[in-house]
Design a protein around this motif. Structure first.
Motif, PDB file in Angstrom:
ATOM      1  N   ASN A 164       0.817  -1.218   0.000  1.00  0.00           N
ATOM      2  CA  ASN A 164       0.000   0.000   0.000  1.00  0.00           C
ATOM      3  C   ASN A 164       0.846   1.262   0.000  1.00  0.00           C
ATOM      4  N   LYS A 165       1.974   1.184   0.732  1.00  0.00           N
ATOM      5  CA  LYS A 165       2.844   2.366   0.783  1.00  0.00           C
ATOM      6  C   LYS A 165       3.319   2.718  -0.637  1.00  0.00           C
ATOM      7  N   ASN A 166       3.682   1.695  -1.371  1.00  0.00           N
ATOM      8  CA  ASN A 166       4.170   1.948  -2.729  1.00  0.00           C
ATOM      9  C   ASN A 166       3.037   2.325  -3.681  1.00  0.00           C
ATOM     10  N   ILE A 167       1.847   1.803  -3.412  1.00  0.00           N
ATOM     11  CA  ILE A 167       0.709   2.217  -4.248  1.00  0.00           C
ATOM     12  C   ILE A 167       0.479   3.727  -4.063  1.00  0.00           C
ATOM     13  N   MET A 168       0.682   4.199  -2.840  1.00  0.00           N
ATOM     14  CA  MET A 168       0.528   5.646  -2.598  1.00  0.00           C
ATOM     15  C   MET A 168       1.614   6.441  -3.338  1.00  0.00           C
ATOM     16  N   LYS A 169       2.803   5.875  -3.426  1.00  0.00           N
ATOM     17  CA  LYS A 169       3.871   6.552  -4.189  1.00  0.00           C
ATOM     18  C   LYS A 169       3.513   6.545  -5.679  1.00  0.00           C
ATOM     19  N   ALA A 170       2.942   5.423  -6.109  1.00  0.00           N
ATOM     20  CA  ALA A 170       2.523   5.339  -7.517  1.00  0.00           C
ATOM     21  C   ALA A 170       1.444   6.384  -7.781  1.00  0.00           C
ATOM     22  N   ARG A 171       0.559   6.561  -6.824  1.00  0.00           N
ATOM     23  CA  ARG A 171      -0.523   7.547  -6.956  1.00  0.00           C
ATOM     24  C   ARG A 171       0.054   8.938  -7.204  1.00  0.00           C
ATOM     25  N   SER A 180       2.009 -12.791  -5.549  1.00  0.00           N
ATOM     26  CA  SER A 180       2.469 -11.934  -6.647  1.00  0.00           C
ATOM     27  C   SER A 180       3.110 -10.661  -6.120  1.00  0.00           C
ATOM     28  N   ARG A 181       2.464 -10.080  -5.142  1.00  0.00           N
ATOM     29  CA  ARG A 181       3.024  -8.855  -4.557  1.00  0.00           C
ATOM     30  C   ARG A 181       4.394  -9.123  -3.943  1.00  0.00           C
ATOM     31  N   LYS A 182       4.454 -10.256  -3.260  1.00  0.00           N
ATOM     32  CA  LYS A 182       5.719 -10.639  -2.620  1.00  0.00           C
ATOM     33  C   LYS A 182       6.804 -10.860  -3.685  1.00  0.00           C
ATOM     34  N   TRP A 183       6.378 -11.473  -4.777  1.00  0.00           N
ATOM     35  CA  TRP A 183       7.340 -11.780  -5.849  1.00  0.00           C
ATOM     36  C   TRP A 183       7.918 -10.477  -6.433  1.00  0.00           C
ATOM     37  N   ILE A 184       7.062  -9.466  -6.558  1.00  0.00           N
ATOM     38  CA  ILE A 184       7.568  -8.169  -7.048  1.00  0.00           C
ATOM     39  C   ILE A 184       8.641  -7.666  -6.090  1.00  0.00           C
ATOM     40  N   GLU A 185       8.287  -7.718  -4.814  1.00  0.00           N
ATOM     41  CA  GLU A 185       9.212  -7.182  -3.809  1.00  0.00           C
ATOM     42  C   GLU A 185      10.531  -7.951  -3.806  1.00  0.00           C
ATOM     43  N   GLU A 186      10.418  -9.271  -3.852  1.00  0.00           N
ATOM     44  CA  GLU A 186      11.628 -10.081  -3.706  1.00  0.00           C
ATOM     45  C   GLU A 186      12.437 -10.231  -4.989  1.00  0.00           C
ATOM     46  N   LYS A 187      11.754 -10.272  -6.122  1.00  0.00           N
ATOM     47  CA  LYS A 187      12.469 -10.555  -7.371  1.00  0.00           C
ATOM     48  C   LYS A 187      12.605  -9.348  -8.303  1.00  0.00           C
ATOM     49  N   MET A 188      11.517  -8.582  -8.403  1.00  0.00           N
ATOM     50  CA  MET A 188      11.561  -7.536  -9.430  1.00  0.00           C
ATOM     51  C   MET A 188      12.311  -6.277  -8.998  1.00  0.00           C
ATOM     52  N   LEU A 189      12.183  -5.926  -7.714  1.00  0.00           N
ATOM     53  CA  LEU A 189      12.748  -4.639  -7.269  1.00  0.00           C
ATOM     54  C   LEU A 189      14.252  -4.539  -7.479  1.00  0.00           C
ATOM     55  N   SER A 190      14.947  -5.678  -7.306  1.00  0.00           N
ATOM     56  CA  SER A 190      16.406  -5.602  -7.448  1.00  0.00           C
ATOM     57  C   SER A 190      16.795  -5.418  -8.916  1.00  0.00           C
ATOM     58  N   VAL A 191      15.939  -5.901  -9.822  1.00  0.00           N
ATOM     59  CA  VAL A 191      16.239  -5.765 -11.256  1.00  0.00           C
ATOM     60  C   VAL A 191      15.740  -4.415 -11.767  1.00  0.00           C
ATOM     61  N   PHE A 192      14.608  -3.993 -11.225  1.00  0.00           N
ATOM     62  CA  PHE A 192      14.007  -2.730 -11.661  1.00  0.00           C
ATOM     63  C   PHE A 192      13.912  -1.786 -10.458  1.00  0.00           C
ATOM     64  N   PRO A 193      15.010  -1.148 -10.066  1.00  0.00           N
ATOM     65  CA  PRO A 193      14.968  -0.292  -8.873  1.00  0.00           C
ATOM     66  C   PRO A 193      13.990   0.864  -9.049  1.00  0.00           C
ATOM     67  N   LEU A 194      13.300   1.173  -7.951  1.00  0.00           N
ATOM     68  CA  LEU A 194      12.306   2.250  -8.007  1.00  0.00           C
ATOM     69  C   LEU A 194      12.990   3.602  -7.896  1.00  0.00           C
ATOM     70  N   GLY A 195      12.290   4.614  -8.313  1.00  0.00           N
ATOM     71  CA  GLY A 195      12.821   5.968  -8.129  1.00  0.00           C
ATOM     72  C   GLY A 195      12.592   6.857  -9.333  1.00  0.00           C
ATOM     73  N   VAL A 196      12.960   8.116  -9.122  1.00  0.00           N
ATOM     74  CA  VAL A 196      12.837   9.097 -10.206  1.00  0.00           C
ATOM     75  C   VAL A 196      14.115   9.037 -11.033  1.00  0.00           C
ATOM     76  N   TYR A 197      13.970   8.809 -12.298  1.00  0.00           N
ATOM     77  CA  TYR A 197      15.151   8.682 -13.166  1.00  0.00           C
ATOM     78  C   TYR A 197      15.437   9.959 -13.943  1.00  0.00           C
ATOM     79  N   ARG A 198      14.426  10.742 -14.082  1.00  0.00           N
ATOM     80  CA  ARG A 198      14.669  12.022 -14.776  1.00  0.00           C
ATOM     81  C   ARG A 198      13.596  13.006 -14.342  1.00  0.00           C
TER      82      ARG A 198
END
Ligand SMILES: Cc1ncc(C[n+]2csc(CCOP(=O)(O)OP(=O)(O)O)c2C)c(N)n1
Ligand code: SF4
Length: 494
Positions: free
Chosen positions: A193-200, A236-254
């Motif tokens: 939910n915290k990240n959904i708020m960031k996405a918002r 699925s949510r857990k899988w994003i956290e555990e597997k995807m985040l390290s490959v696709f780091p979050l943040g502002v890129y530009r």
């Protein structure tokens, strides 16, 4: 229990009723736990809060993202696979006050649509792209996407993605952030939910920047696809956290303001661009009436031949003449890969009404500059149409046609005048003489604007006259010799 009241509400940006097949009416198109539904809500909320629903246009391409048009009560355009940024460009440029959203999956944006997204971003189109990255092709049942993780199994990488064979995951946010034009590129995630708020926040920010006319904005959203991943929504949510985040780091890129550059394209009308004045010189709009047999002022023409024969130019001149005479016109060129000697043809429409389609399937007039074109296109001309063939007689064994055929040895005539370059002008003369579609003075006016070489201009004028004379001669022969054998010079049948 009395302390709590359950309130169910829906954003006004969504349709009152979602259309689905009757047996599925109780559910949306999205699987339980799918990220698309969450992203839809975030976007709808932002649109509602910004009060821009009436001017928002969604472009949905192919993939599960396409279903957006069943939910958003906004403008909706469905585009071909991967082409959403190009379509969004067109929508935004033709209506700059609109809010244009390109809503794409990772198969769509990062595979088949790689070129479109990169160039739209590089041009700094003032659109917003929401990129729903679920690391797989969802809609088609789980093929490998460019974003599939190393080792992740898919139907097309059953042993897991191997860099040696399938390459590495594509990092779209990072890639686009290397370009100069984008003003905002961020990657967010829906795994809690915290990240959904960031996405918002990111969704809002991107749309606000578009509303303020700042530039190209891009939000990549890591999103669960429980069905294809074969996981529960929680897993699925857990899988994003555990597997995807390290490959696709979050943040502002530009995040940057575009530099003010003074390279605005002047907004001019097509008429101004082509130097066609609104009140054309003393050229009459309609030609003087005369005894031509195909007297039509509305015409659909196919001009065909080899590249280098002035086929496309003749079409342009005709269209421009039509424009000067106040007609609605279109010019649709078509040519093969070779510049010279390859086949080339163009369709021209001259009309008193708006042209519905520039494609001419059954022309009133075919100008066939060579035998191949005659053989290929003559049968498309209807019984009341005319064919002009560039030769002094028809090829041996050429079958009778419904259309009237005139053999105009245009290359030969032009050659005698000094250059075969004027072949197309001989044909123009013949066309004008027969159809009286446009005044010949208009041809001279267009040529004056187009041809800089004075000597060639003179030859062009004479070529038009010669084409007219050639046609008159043949027409008179037909009249005088109606019913007589004339197949040596021209054949006609209706
Ligand atoms: C030109 C074309 N090629 C292939 C397809 C088949 N196709 C439909 S959806 C899709 C992949 C979509 O994947 P993605 O963009 O990741 O969207 P998702 O369904 O995961 O949201 C493909 C390849 C198609 N419809 N059109
Ligand atoms: S297949 Fe995946 S992306 Fe498509 S609706 Fe289902 S969960 Fe969502």
């Amino acid at each position: 229990m009395d302390e709590y009241k359950v309130i169910e509400s829906k954003s006004p940006v969504f349709y009152e009723k979602y259309e689905r097949k009757s047996e599925l009416q109780h559910q949306t198109h999205y699987c339980p736990g799918c990220g698309h539904g969450v992203v839809h809500k975030l976007i709808a909320e932002a649109i509602a809060d910004m009060g821009v629903q009436d001017r928002t246009v969604f472009v949905s391409p192919v993939g599960c993202s396409v279903f957006a048009y069943y939910y958003f009560d906004t403008g909706n355009v469905q585009s071909a696979h991967g082409r959403a940024p190009a379509v969004a460009t067109a929508v935004k440029r033709s209506n700059p006050s609109s809010m244009v959203i390109s809503y794409q999956g990772d198969g769509d944006l990062a595979a088949i649509g790689t070129a479109e997204i990169i160039h739209a971003a590089n041009r700094g189109e003032k659109i917003t792209v929401f990129f729903v990255n679920n690391a797989i092709y969802g809609m088609t049942g789980g093929q490998m996407a460019p974003t599939t993780l190393v080792g992740q199994a898919s139907t097309t990488s059953p042993w897991g993605r191997r860099p040696s064979n399938e390459g590495y995951p594509l990092h779209m946010a990072e890639l686009l952030a290397t370009l100069n034009a984008p003003v905002y590129v961020e990657r967010v995630s829906l795994h809690d939910n915290k990240n959904i708020m960031k996405a918002r926040k990111a969704v809002r920010k991107a749309l606000e920047l578009q509303r303020d006319g700042v530039g190209f904005t891009f939000v990549e959203i890591l999103s669960p696809c429980p069905t294809i991943w074969k996981m529960t929504p929680q897993e699925s949510r857990k899988w994003i956290e555990e597997k995807m985040l390290s490959v696709f780091p979050l943040g502002v890129y530009r995040e940057h303001k575009p530099e003010a550059v003074n390279d605005a394209v002047p907004q001019v009308s097509v008429r101004e661009l082509l130097h066609v004045s609104d009140t054309p010189e003393e050229v009459p709009k309609e030609p003087a009436p005369c005894g031509g047999e195909l007297q039509r002022t509305d015409l659909r023409v196919n001009i065909a031949g080899f590249g280098g024969q002035g086929v496309l130019l003749l079409g342009q001149i005709l269209a421009e003449m039509g424009m000067r005479a106040g007609r609605e016109v279109s010019w649709l060129p078509s040519y093969g890969p070779e510049m010279r000697s390859g086949s080339a043809h163009c369709h021209v429409c001259l009309s008193h009404e708006r042209v519905g389609s520039p494609l001419v399937e059954h022309p009133d007039v075919l100008i066939a500059m060579n035998e191949i074109s005659l053989n290929k296109f003559a049968k498309q001309v209807g019984p009341h149409g005319t064919v002009f063939y560039n030769a002094s007689k028809l090829p041996a064994g050429f079958p009778p046609q419904e259309a009237m055929i005139y053999c105009v040895p245009a290359s030969e005539i032009a050659d005698k005048l000094g250059t075969t370059k004027a072949t197309n002008m001989v044909m123009l003369g013949a066309l004008l003489e027969l159809t009286h579609a446009l005044p010949k003075e208009s041809a001279a006016a267009v040529l004056r604007a187009k041809v800089r070489n004075k000597a060639l201009l003179e030859i062009d004028y004479r070529a038009i006259e010669a084409g007219m004379a050639c046609l008159r001669e043949q027409r008179d022969a037909v009249t005088a010799d109606a019913g007589a054998k004339t197949e040596d010079r021209f054949a006609h049948s209706r």
